[in-house]
Design a protein around this motif. Structure first.
Motif, PDB file in Angstrom:
ATOM      1  N   LEU A  51      32.237  47.311  34.125  1.00 25.15           N
ATOM      2  CA  LEU A  51      31.876  48.422  35.006  1.00 25.15           C
ATOM      3  C   LEU A  51      32.207  48.107  36.463  1.00 25.15           C
ATOM      4  CD1 LEU A  51      28.418  49.612  33.604  1.00 25.15           C
ATOM      5  CD2 LEU A  51      30.528  50.951  33.741  1.00 25.15           C
ATOM      6  N   LEU A  52      31.929  46.864  36.869  1.00 26.61           N
ATOM      7  CA  LEU A  52      32.230  46.466  38.254  1.00 26.61           C
ATOM      8  C   LEU A  52      33.722  46.568  38.547  1.00 26.61           C
ATOM      9  CD1 LEU A  52      29.948  43.385  39.040  1.00 26.61           C
ATOM     10  CD2 LEU A  52      30.134  45.492  40.360  1.00 26.61           C
ATOM     11  N   ILE A  53      34.531  46.069  37.628  1.00 30.86           N
ATOM     12  CA  ILE A  53      35.986  46.119  37.822  1.00 30.86           C
ATOM     13  C   ILE A  53      36.477  47.557  37.892  1.00 30.86           C
ATOM     14  CG2 ILE A  53      38.213  45.578  36.749  1.00 30.86           C
ATOM     15  CD1 ILE A  53      36.856  43.067  35.567  1.00 30.86           C
ATOM     16  N   ILE A  54      35.977  48.396  36.976  1.00 29.45           N
ATOM     17  CA  ILE A  54      36.387  49.806  36.960  1.00 29.45           C
ATOM     18  C   ILE A  54      35.981  50.501  38.254  1.00 29.45           C
ATOM     19  CG2 ILE A  54      35.971  52.039  35.845  1.00 29.45           C
ATOM     20  CD1 ILE A  54      35.665  50.473  33.195  1.00 29.45           C
ATOM     21  N   MET A  55      34.742  50.267  38.715  1.00 25.96           N
ATOM     22  CA  MET A  55      34.265  50.922  39.935  1.00 25.96           C
ATOM     23  C   MET A  55      35.025  50.446  41.163  1.00 25.96           C
ATOM     24  SD  MET A  55      32.069  53.166  39.082  1.00 25.96           S
ATOM     25  CE  MET A  55      31.432  53.574  40.699  1.00 25.96           C
ATOM     26  N   ILE A  56      35.302  49.162  41.225  1.00 28.09           N
ATOM     27  CA  ILE A  56      36.031  48.622  42.380  1.00 28.09           C
ATOM     28  C   ILE A  56      37.440  49.207  42.445  1.00 28.09           C
ATOM     29  CG2 ILE A  56      37.079  46.517  43.317  1.00 28.09           C
ATOM     30  CD1 ILE A  56      34.564  45.022  42.326  1.00 28.09           C
ATOM     31  N   CYS A  57      38.047  49.410  41.280  1.00 27.78           N
ATOM     32  CA  CYS A  57      39.409  49.954  41.231  1.00 27.78           C
ATOM     33  C   CYS A  57      39.451  51.461  41.473  1.00 27.78           C
ATOM     34  CB  CYS A  57      40.054  49.636  39.878  1.00 27.78           C
ATOM     35  SG  CYS A  57      40.364  47.882  39.604  1.00 27.78           S
ATOM     36  N   LEU A  58      38.497  52.194  40.872  1.00 26.65           N
ATOM     37  CA  LEU A  58      38.561  53.655  40.900  1.00 26.65           C
ATOM     38  C   LEU A  58      37.658  54.291  41.960  1.00 26.65           C
ATOM     39  CD1 LEU A  58      38.609  54.423  37.061  1.00 26.65           C
ATOM     40  CD2 LEU A  58      40.549  54.135  38.622  1.00 26.65           C
ATOM     41  N   ARG A  59      36.503  53.697  42.206  1.00 32.45           N
ATOM     42  CA  ARG A  59      35.566  54.271  43.173  1.00 32.45           C
ATOM     43  C   ARG A  59      34.796  53.137  43.845  1.00 32.45           C
ATOM     44  NH1 ARG A  59      33.460  59.330  44.299  1.00 32.45           N
ATOM     45  NH2 ARG A  59      31.303  59.364  45.040  1.00 32.45           N
ATOM     46  N   PRO A  60      35.445  52.439  44.778  1.00 31.63           N
ATOM     47  CA  PRO A  60      34.842  51.237  45.367  1.00 31.63           C
ATOM     48  C   PRO A  60      33.545  51.494  46.131  1.00 31.63           C
ATOM     49  CG  PRO A  60      36.845  51.894  46.537  1.00 31.63           C
ATOM     50  CD  PRO A  60      36.794  52.698  45.287  1.00 31.63           C
TER      51      PRO A  60
END
Length: 286
Positions: free
Chosen positions: A252-261
């Motif tokens: 989830l952290l990786i996805i959020m940092i990439c898509l919605r930091p």
């Protein structure tokens, strides 16, 4: 005690701890010292309530003082240090506290400290404290100190040129963070009735990081949204999913940092929402 009972109290604990990381991050400090403070106060709660027979209220007040004092002293020493330095200090403190606890037999060592007395009406106590501390975080969020913290976060050189000095702001946010972590430690020990040193490690670091950055780090409401989802709900999941919890959080952290930091909830969203409600209220009163 039902799962709902544990869910409600554990969610509140994660909200308090999420705020304890959120406040220092307002000035760019990713600070893990609150986890050490939580551990110290949790073990202090166990010893004070089981061995010394202190009342819950007395333990609560003592841990507020302990949390405030630890964070205040450390903040005086590190000041407005670079983020990397703050991270190292926080992680080192966790390893030191864990090592001390593991080698102290009267704290249960690596086995754990158990038979901590339960507290009557813990849910009520928990949410009274949460509402009170949340109101203080809210006041901070809309104060001139918060505006100065935002300037420091985005550009320290600009902040210095405007006469905004990070040391003073750091002292405030870190001290407040210590109080929140101290309360969380008391509530955790009172809820579980037993503490193991393994809880205060990379597992809780990952959980709190996910709560802060998935929920949103620019306002207090990101933590409020993410804590029930990432902190409370996992206790309701089956065992075969719980063992993958940290992997899920990391993903989830990786996805959020990439898509919605900026996270799910931003300060701009909250401002726009409050303006909509204000306009709607004014239309109804006309």
């Amino acid at each position: 005690m039902t799962l709902l009972y544990y869910f409600l109290v554990l969610t509140a604990i994660y909200i308090l701890m999420g705020w304890s990381l959120y406040l220092p991050y307002r000035i760019g400090h990713l600070h893990f010292l609150p986890i050490s403070v939580m551990a110290i106060c949790a073990y202090f709660t166990g010893v004070a309530s089981r061995e010394w027979e202190w009342s819950f209220l007395l333990v609560l007040l003592a841990c507020i003082v302990i949390g405030f004092t630890i964070e205040y002293i450390v903040s005086l020493l590190i000041g407005d240090a670079p983020t990397f330095t703050v991270v190292i200090v926080g992680l080192t403190s966790i390893f030191i506290i864990r090592t001390v606890i593991e080698n102290c037999d009267f704290l249960g060592g690596s086995i754990g400290f158990f038979n901590i007395p339960s507290v009557k009406y813990l849910v009520i106590w928990t949410y009274l404290l949460l509402i009170f501390m949340g109101s203080l975080v809210f006041i901070f969020d809309y104060s001139h100190i918060s505006i100065k913290a935002s300037v420091i976060f985005y550009d320290r050189n600009l902040a210095s040129s405007l006469g905004i000095y990070g040391n003073k702001i750091a002292l405030i946010v870190h001290s407040f963070s210590g109080v929140l972590a101290g309360l969380a430690g008391v509530l955790y020990a009172s809820l579980i009735g037993g503490i193991t040193v393994d809880f205060f490690g990379f597992g809780i670091i990952g959980t709190l990081m996910a709560i802060l950055f998935v929920g949103g780090y620019s306002c207090m409401w990101g933590v409020v949204l993410a804590a029930p989802l990432l902190g409370g709900i996992p206790i309701l999941l089956p065992d075969f999913l719980i063992v993958w919890k940290q992997v899920i959080y990391g993903g989830l952290l990786i996805i959020m940092i990439c898509l919605r930091p900026q996270g799910l909830v931003t300060r701009k969203q909250i401002t726009n929402l409050s303006n909509i409600f204000r306009e709607s209220f004014l239309k109804k009163t006309k």
